[in-house]
Structure formats: structure tokens, C-alpha cells
Scaffold this motif. Structure first.
Motif, PDB file in Angstrom:
ATOM      1  N   GLY A 148       7.367  -0.214   8.363  1.00 11.95           N
ATOM      2  CA  GLY A 148       6.431   0.154   9.100  1.00 11.95           C
ATOM      3  C   GLY A 148       5.805   1.746   8.953  1.00 11.95           C
ATOM      4  N   ARG A 149       4.609   2.170   9.055  1.00  8.62           N
ATOM      5  CA  ARG A 149       4.320   3.560   8.922  1.00  8.62           C
ATOM      6  C   ARG A 149       5.005   4.231  10.322  1.00  8.62           C
ATOM      7  NH1 ARG A 149       3.237   0.939   4.577  1.00  8.62           N
ATOM      8  NH2 ARG A 149       1.753  -0.524   4.895  1.00  8.62           N
ATOM      9  N   LYS A 150       4.647   3.775  11.285  1.00 10.47           N
ATOM     10  CA  LYS A 150       5.025   4.280  12.680  1.00 10.47           C
ATOM     11  C   LYS A 150       6.567   4.340  12.398  1.00 10.47           C
ATOM     12  CE  LYS A 150       4.508   3.678  17.566  1.00 10.47           C
ATOM     13  NZ  LYS A 150       3.934   3.170  18.698  1.00 10.47           N
ATOM     14  N   GLY A 151       7.309   3.526  12.127  1.00 14.56           N
ATOM     15  CA  GLY A 151       8.892   3.540  12.174  1.00 14.56           C
ATOM     16  C   GLY A 151       9.253   4.663  10.873  1.00 14.56           C
ATOM     17  N   THR A 152       8.487   4.765   9.811  1.00 15.85           N
ATOM     18  CA  THR A 152       8.919   5.623   9.091  1.00 15.85           C
ATOM     19  C   THR A 152       8.756   7.306   9.485  1.00 15.85           C
ATOM     20  OG1 THR A 152       8.124   4.449   7.243  1.00 15.85           O
ATOM     21  CG2 THR A 152       8.525   6.423   6.687  1.00 15.85           C
ATOM     22  N   TYR A 153       7.598   7.551  10.297  1.00 19.19           N
ATOM     23  CA  TYR A 153       7.673   8.611  10.974  1.00 19.19           C
ATOM     24  C   TYR A 153       8.544   9.005  11.935  1.00 19.19           C
ATOM     25  CZ  TYR A 153       3.569  10.440   8.114  1.00 19.19           C
ATOM     26  OH  TYR A 153       2.706  11.014   7.187  1.00 19.19           O
ATOM     27  N   ALA A 161      -1.485   5.081   4.021  1.00 22.68           N
ATOM     28  CA  ALA A 161      -1.237   3.690   4.297  1.00 22.68           C
ATOM     29  C   ALA A 161      -1.286   3.605   5.922  1.00 22.68           C
ATOM     30  CB  ALA A 161       0.166   3.136   3.832  1.00 22.68           C
ATOM     31  N   TYR A 162      -0.790   4.750   6.459  1.00 27.56           N
ATOM     32  CA  TYR A 162      -0.780   4.467   8.013  1.00 27.56           C
ATOM     33  C   TYR A 162      -2.437   4.713   8.465  1.00 27.56           C
ATOM     34  CZ  TYR A 162       1.644   5.717  12.341  1.00 27.56           C
ATOM     35  OH  TYR A 162       1.991   5.677  13.723  1.00 27.56           O
ATOM     36  N   PRO A 216       0.803  -1.175   0.073  1.00 24.67           N
ATOM     37  CA  PRO A 216      -0.096   0.043   0.013  1.00 24.67           C
ATOM     38  C   PRO A 216       0.793   1.131  -0.027  1.00 24.67           C
ATOM     39  CG  PRO A 216      -0.013  -1.057   2.198  1.00 24.67           C
ATOM     40  CD  PRO A 216       0.567  -1.965   1.204  1.00 24.67           C
ATOM     41  N   GLY A 217       1.944   1.299   0.749  1.00 26.75           N
ATOM     42  CA  GLY A 217       2.732   2.415   0.672  1.00 26.75           C
ATOM     43  C   GLY A 217       3.195   2.800  -0.648  1.00 26.75           C
ATOM     44  N   MET A 218       3.734   1.733  -1.387  1.00 26.66           N
ATOM     45  CA  MET A 218       4.286   1.915  -2.639  1.00 26.66           C
ATOM     46  C   MET A 218       3.187   2.446  -3.569  1.00 26.66           C
ATOM     47  SD  MET A 218       5.341  -0.554  -5.676  1.00 26.66           S
ATOM     48  CE  MET A 218       3.526  -0.688  -5.792  1.00 26.66           C
ATOM     49  N   ALA A 219       2.035   1.870  -3.601  1.00 25.54           N
ATOM     50  CA  ALA A 219       1.031   2.358  -4.429  1.00 25.54           C
ATOM     51  C   ALA A 219       0.469   3.705  -4.190  1.00 25.54           C
ATOM     52  CB  ALA A 219      -0.128   1.332  -4.193  1.00 25.54           C
ATOM     53  N   THR A 220       0.551   4.150  -2.926  1.00 29.10           N
ATOM     54  CA  THR A 220      -0.028   5.621  -2.720  1.00 29.10           C
ATOM     55  C   THR A 220       1.177   6.405  -2.768  1.00 29.10           C
ATOM     56  OG1 THR A 220       0.395   5.343  -0.337  1.00 29.10           O
ATOM     57  CG2 THR A 220      -1.761   4.879  -1.211  1.00 29.10           C
ATOM     58  N   GLY A 221       2.189   5.923  -2.790  1.00 28.49           N
ATOM     59  CA  GLY A 221       3.318   6.839  -3.045  1.00 28.49           C
ATOM     60  C   GLY A 221       3.539   7.113  -4.584  1.00 28.49           C
ATOM     61  N   LEU A 222       3.341   6.224  -5.430  1.00 30.93           N
ATOM     62  CA  LEU A 222       3.518   6.259  -6.769  1.00 30.93           C
ATOM     63  C   LEU A 222       2.446   7.615  -7.261  1.00 30.93           C
ATOM     64  CD1 LEU A 222       3.409   2.788  -8.591  1.00 30.93           C
ATOM     65  CD2 LEU A 222       4.949   4.788  -9.214  1.00 30.93           C
ATOM     66  N   ALA A 223       1.265   7.415  -6.499  1.00 35.94           N
ATOM     67  CA  ALA A 223       0.340   8.422  -7.364  1.00 35.94           C
ATOM     68  C   ALA A 223       0.691   9.744  -6.639  1.00 35.94           C
ATOM     69  CB  ALA A 223      -1.268   7.850  -6.647  1.00 35.94           C
ATOM     70  N   ILE A 224       1.000   9.806  -5.332  1.00 34.21           N
ATOM     71  CA  ILE A 224       0.970  11.105  -4.753  1.00 34.21           C
ATOM     72  C   ILE A 224       2.408  11.743  -5.205  1.00 34.21           C
ATOM     73  CG2 ILE A 224       1.475  12.123  -2.401  1.00 34.21           C
ATOM     74  CD1 ILE A 224      -0.712  10.134  -1.420  1.00 34.21           C
ATOM     75  N   VAL A 250      -1.812  -2.893  12.795  1.00 32.81           N
ATOM     76  CA  VAL A 250      -2.740  -3.257  11.556  1.00 32.81           C
ATOM     77  C   VAL A 250      -4.072  -3.851  11.913  1.00 32.81           C
ATOM     78  CG1 VAL A 250      -2.889  -4.358   9.374  1.00 32.81           C
ATOM     79  CG2 VAL A 250      -0.438  -3.563  10.167  1.00 32.81           C
ATOM     80  N   THR A 251      -5.128  -2.962  11.680  1.00 39.08           N
ATOM     81  CA  THR A 251      -6.465  -3.565  11.971  1.00 39.08           C
ATOM     82  C   THR A 251      -6.927  -4.498  10.961  1.00 39.08           C
ATOM     83  OG1 THR A 251      -8.456  -2.803  12.479  1.00 39.08           O
ATOM     84  CG2 THR A 251      -7.540  -1.880  10.712  1.00 39.08           C
ATOM     85  N   SER A 252      -7.766  -5.626  11.521  1.00 36.83           N
ATOM     86  CA  SER A 252      -8.380  -6.517  10.668  1.00 36.83           C
ATOM     87  C   SER A 252      -9.721  -6.158  10.527  1.00 36.83           C
ATOM     88  CB  SER A 252      -8.109  -7.717  10.974  1.00 36.83           C
ATOM     89  OG  SER A 252      -8.634  -8.184  12.466  1.00 36.83           O
ATOM     90  N   ARG A 253     -10.114  -4.763  10.960  1.00 34.53           N
ATOM     91  CA  ARG A 253     -11.648  -4.380  11.298  1.00 34.53           C
ATOM     92  C   ARG A 253     -11.704  -2.952  10.342  1.00 34.53           C
ATOM     93  NH1 ARG A 253     -14.696  -8.088  14.408  1.00 34.53           N
ATOM     94  NH2 ARG A 253     -15.964  -6.171  14.496  1.00 34.53           N
ATOM     95  N   ASN A 254     -12.739  -2.678  10.045  1.00 38.63           N
ATOM     96  CA  ASN A 254     -13.155  -1.240   9.286  1.00 38.63           C
ATOM     97  C   ASN A 254     -13.487  -0.326  10.486  1.00 38.63           C
ATOM     98  OD1 ASN A 254     -12.408  -1.356   6.350  1.00 38.63           O
ATOM     99  ND2 ASN A 254     -14.210  -3.107   6.540  1.00 38.63           N
ATOM    100  N   VAL A 255     -12.974   0.926  10.446  1.00 34.80           N
ATOM    101  CA  VAL A 255     -13.683   2.014  11.183  1.00 34.80           C
ATOM    102  C   VAL A 255     -14.158   3.058  10.197  1.00 34.80           C
ATOM    103  CG1 VAL A 255     -13.054   3.681  12.888  1.00 34.80           C
ATOM    104  CG2 VAL A 255     -11.859   1.576  13.041  1.00 34.80           C
TER     105      VAL A 255
END
Lengths: 49, 489
Positions: free
Chosen positions: B337-342, B388-389, B174-182, B257-262
Motif C-alpha cells: 500500500g502507498r500509506k505503508g510505503t511512505y 498511485a497514492y 499502478p505503482g509498478m507502471a508509474t514507477g517504470l515511467a518515472i 482506495v476510492t471507488s469514486r472520482n474527485v
């Protein structure tokens, strides 16, 4: 640190139909991007002359 | 309307065998177009000389000059727009980007990306056309309402529309995919700036009494509409339950990483949403501090080595960093991971902001350039990693709407950031600080801001179960993928 990693490389992604479309779609977006990128690099190169 | 039924969500569901790698070019076509907003400054000076040029006599020798030289040679007329007024057009566009992303995010998730992209193309192009009328008739409110408000709505719709679709197509990356667009949003200015200058020069060549801005606005509106239609017709959403062939979701998903939707309405209420909102705000504000001051700061800190022309090249280099960071950092986040990147952004960032004044003291231009380059890459990386986060924390179902709401942080930072930064700089000058050192305090304040972001990132914990939708697991998890659907990649 890596407690939220969810990366797993997909194995053996099969070639899908319509691969030729990729040969149109990617150049359509990459060529303008590369043209703009090269213009910017040329301008930026002035810094290091 | 039957005529527009091709925009409906059910008409965009991909057939078996659809190649998901067609989705990033569709997203890029939208983001490369709306990224033009970052190049709006090429119109700043011509827009402040429109009346002055129109009042020149047809025999005036100045009219033989090229468009850019004419802009430099002519003095603005009293009725011309001020640079500050013109600058507001971009600020208003960014405010409406955030507002429209927040307001229309839920609508986008309901109607699908194609309709939202089409609406974005319409708003963005009509923004240019109305702006062109405003420039032609010299009515400021039309420029502001056209490019600023309507164009800004187009920016917001276009910015968020492909993101959630990409996340659904690339649950494995997901990170790579959104990174490509953004990345496209960062790269759009690189295309738009030279293109706009070329168009203005050409139109000025056809009519020497015009600076070519009106005609350029019309041409850009038409060009971008056509280019965005490529994205509109190419985009597809995956069939429900689709997953990439061979991809097996982790049996032990990591705790963030959730397995649910909010839902978007519940996401608002979670502390995680507001922690990420603050993180995005401080990251954007800190990046703006360098973007806003890059050209004058480089010339003031290295007066014997950086001229105005070289500073222009430096700004170009920073736009490359901004674009590259969007792709590289968000791809990197798939691994650490996103947390690690931030955490990297908020620990490395303060060090780099402290090193900028140091580079001036040492008169080390490579160190200065390196610090600014990495800072700008992290500015772009922050934008690209946030979807992605959000997906990790809130699931994929309404990630578009949640992403839209969090972009209000961009609006706030985009308006308050420059005010804040200019205030610090003028405070320094008022207290007798010389030009070479007047940016130091700004850099230290930005380092402190990033430390606030670090605290927020460290506080991010998994979203409590009580906020999750009751209906079950998210797309791309074992519970939601029928085995027969795991066919096409």
C-alpha cells in the motif's frame, strides 16, 4: 499498514497481437538506459577499488 | 488543424488487441529525454568560460587541449557568466516544471497524452534551440528563457503526460507502471551526462575556438525531439471501461482506495491533498540535502579515503539509487500500500539520517554509502509512488491534473531546499564547527522534517464522499466495466 492494498495479479493475460512491436519498443528505450547505467557503474566502481 | 489531427485524443484510443506493455516504453521515451535536466551540471563549467575561450588567439597552445582540460586551464573572463548565474538555469527549469504541471494538468486530462507529449517535445527541444542562440550570442536571458522557462514547461508537460495513462492501463499494478515511467526521469541523466560530454568534445575537436556547448545544445534539441516522437506515436489510451483480461477488482476495496472520482478542483480542497503535498515536500527536501552535499560531504567526512574522482563515482552511485528506488519502491507499494510505503520512508529515513554522522564517527565508509544509497532510493521512490497514492485517494479521472498540482511541492523544495541546507552549513561553519562535522546538524534537521512527513502520512484518511463527483464509480471498478470490454491485456 496494508489497509490500502489493491494488488491482484491478472490471470492468464492472453498474448495480444503486435507482440513484435514489443521487440522494437523495449530495446529502443532499454539499450540507451543500459549504456548510461554501465557508464555510471564504471565510474562508481572507483569507490571500491 | 487537420494536419495535427493525429494528436487528438480520439485518434489515440487503443483498438482491441493492443498490447498494453507498449505503453511503458512510450512513457520511458519521454521521461528518459526530459531526465536530461538532472545532467545540466555538465554544462556548468563550460558555460562560465565561453568568453575567455573565444578571446584566445588561434595560435594559443591551450587550444590543443581537449575540451574538458581546456575548461580547467582557462581563467574566466570578467564578462563570463558566474557559476551561480548558470546554476539558476536549472532551478528555473524545475520551478517551471512544477508550475506547468500544475497549470496544464487539467488540459492534459482533456486533450489526452499524445497532444501533451507532442507539446512537451516541442517546448523541450525549442528550449535547447533558444538556449543555443543565447549561448552563441552570450545573452543570459535567452539561456534562462529558453532552457529554463520554455524547457521547464516541456519538462512539466512531459513529466505528467504519461502517468495518468499508465495508471489507466495498469489498474492492477499502478505503482509498478508509474514507477517504470518515472524511473526514466532518474535514468535520463545517466544517458545525457556522458552523451553531452562526448558531444562537447567532438564539436571542440572540429573547432578549437569553441567549447562545443552551442552545437551540443542544438544536437540535443534535435535528438530529443526525434526520440520523444517515438513516445508520441506509440502512446494509446484505453477504451472507456477497458480492464485487463482476467483482472477482477477487489470486491472489498480497502478503505483508502476510492471507488469514486474527485475532480481536481475539489481535490485542492481536501486535507488529504495538502497532507500529501507536505509529505512530498519534506521527502524531496531531505533527498536534496544528500544530493546537494554528496560530493563535498563524502570528501570532508572521509578525507583520507575519498578523493574528488571517487566522489564523482559516489554521486554516480546515488543516481543509480535514485533511479532504482523509483521502480522498486513504487512496485513494492502495490503490495504493502502507498500509506505503508511512505511509513517506511518516514520511519527508516530519520534513522538513516542519524546514522550518517555516526558513520563518520566510526569512520565506516560502507555504512555511510549504504545510508546515502537507501536515502536516495527513497527520494526517488517518493516521486514514483505519489501518483498511485493520488489515484487511490481521488480516482483515475483527473489524476493527471491532481498529480500536476502536487508537483508544485517539487518546485518549492527544489528552490527552498538548497537555500535552507546552505544556510545550516554556513551557520555551522560560522560557529567554528570543523569540516568533518559541519553536515551533522543538516542531517538531524532532515530527520526531524521526515518525522513531520510521518505525522502527515498517519493522518491520511479516505476522502470524504462530499468531494466525489456525482456521476459514479471510477474506471477499473466493477460498476464501470462492462463485461464485454474485459478482453485485451
Amino acid at each position: 499498514m496494508a489497509d490500502d492494498v489493491r494488488f491482484q495479479r491478472p490471470v492468464n493475460e492472453p498474448a495480444s497481437s503486435g507482440t513484435w512491436k514489443l521487440w522494437i519498443a523495449w530495446p529502443f528505450v532499454l539499450i540507451p538506459l543500459l549504456l548510461g547505467f554501465s557508464q555510471t557503474v564504471i565510474k562508481a566502481a572507483a569507490m571500491f577499488r | 488543424m487537420a494536419l495535427l489531427s493525429f494528436l487528438d485524443r480520439d485518434r489515440t484510443i487503443a483498438k482491441p488487441g493492443f498490447n498494453r506493455w507498449l505503453v511503458p516504453p512510450a512513457a520511458l521515451a519521454i521521461h528518459l529525454s526530459i531526465g536530461q535536466a538532472y545532467a545540466f551540471s555538465v554544462f556548468n563549467k563550460p558555460l562560465t568560460k565561453l568568453v575567455a575561450v573565444s578571446q584566445l588567439a588561434p595560435s594559443d597552445t591551450l587550444l590543443a587541449l581537449s575540451q574538458s582540460k581546456l575548461v580547467g586551464a582557462v581563467t574566466a573572463a570578467p564578462t563570463d557568466w558566474s557559476l551561480k548565474a548558470v546554476g539558476w538555469t536549472f532551478s528555473i527549469a524545475i520551478v517551471f516544471l512544477g508550475l506547468s504541471a500544475a497549470l496544464f494538468g487539467a488540459w492534459l486530462d482533456r486533450v489526452g497524452p499524445r497532444k501533451a507529449m507532442f507539446a512537451s517535445a516541442l517546448c523541450f527541444s525549442c528550449g535547447f534551440f533558444i538556449g543555443a542562440i543565447g549561448i552563441h550570442t552570450h545573452q543570459y536571458w535567452l539561456l534562462l528563457g529558453g532552457y529554463g522557462v520554455l524547457g521547464g514547461i516541456g519538462l512539466g508537460l512531459g513529466y505528467i503526460s504519461p502517468v495518468s495513462t499508465l495508471i489507466k492501463w495498469f489498474p492492477d499494478r499502478p505503482g509498478m507502471a508509474t514507477g517504470l515511467a518515472i524511473m526514466g526521469f532518474g535514468g535520463g541523466a545517466m544517458i545525457a551526462a556522458p552523451l553531452s560530454v562526448k558531444l562537447m568534445e567532438s564539436f571542440h575537436g572540429m573547432n578549437h575556438l569553441s567549447l562545443g556547448v552551442t552545437e551540443t545544445f542544438v544536437a540535443l534539441g534535435a535528438l530529443y525531439f526525434i526520440y520523444m516522437m517515438f513516445g508520441v506515436f506509440t502512446i494509446r489510451v484505453p477504451a472507456p471501461g477497458w480492464a485487463p483480461a482476467g483482472w477482477v477488482p477487489s470486491a472489498h476495496p480497502h478503505k483508502l482506495v476510492t471507488s469514486r472520482n474527485v475532480s481536481v478542483d475539489n481535490a485542492w480542497k481536501t486535507p488529504q491533498f495538502w497532507l500529501l503535498w507536505v509529505m512530498l515536500t519534506v521527502n524531496v527536501t531531505a533527498g536534496i540535502a544528500v544530493i546537494e552535499t554528496a560530493s563535498p560531504m563524502s570528501q570532508d567526512m572521509f578525507p583520507t579515503r575519498i578523493t574528488a574522482v571517487i566522489a564523482g563515482g559516489f554521486v554516480g552511485l546515488l543516481s543509480i539509487a535514485n533511479m532504482a528506488g523509483r521502480f522498486l519502491w513504487s512496485t513494492f507499494s502495490d503490495y504493502i500500500g502507498r500509506k505503508g510505503t511512505y511509513l517506511v520512508f518516514f520511519t527508516l529515513g530519520p534513522v538513516l539520517y542519524f546514522l550518517i554522522p555516526e558513520s563518520q564517527r566510526l569512520q565506516s565508509l560502507p555504512l555511510f554509502v549504504l545510508c546515502c544509497f537507501i536515502i536516495l532510493s527513497m527520494y526517488g521512490g517518493g516521486f514514483a509512488t505519489i501518483p498511485a497514492y493520488l489515484r487511490d485517494l481521488f480516482g483515475t479521472k483527473q489524476v493527471g491534473a491532481i498529480h500536476g498540482r502536487i508537483l508544485t511541492a517539487w518546485s518549492v523544495a527544489g528552490v527552498l531546499g538548497p537555500f535552507f541546507i546552505n544556510y545550516i552549513a554556513s551557520y555551522q561553519v560560522k560557529h567554528g564547527v570543523d569540516n568533518a562535522h559541519k553536515y551533522n546538524l543538516t542531517m538531524y534537521v532532515m530527520a526531524a522534517l521526515l518525522l513531520i512527513g510521518l505525522i502527515c502520512d498517519l493522518m491520511v484518511r479516505p476522502v470524504a464522499e462530499k468531494y466525489a463527483d456525482p456521476e459514479g464509480a471510477v474506471d477499473g471498478t466493477p460498476a464501470s466495466i462492462p463485461s464485454t470490454e474485459r478482453a485485451h491485456g
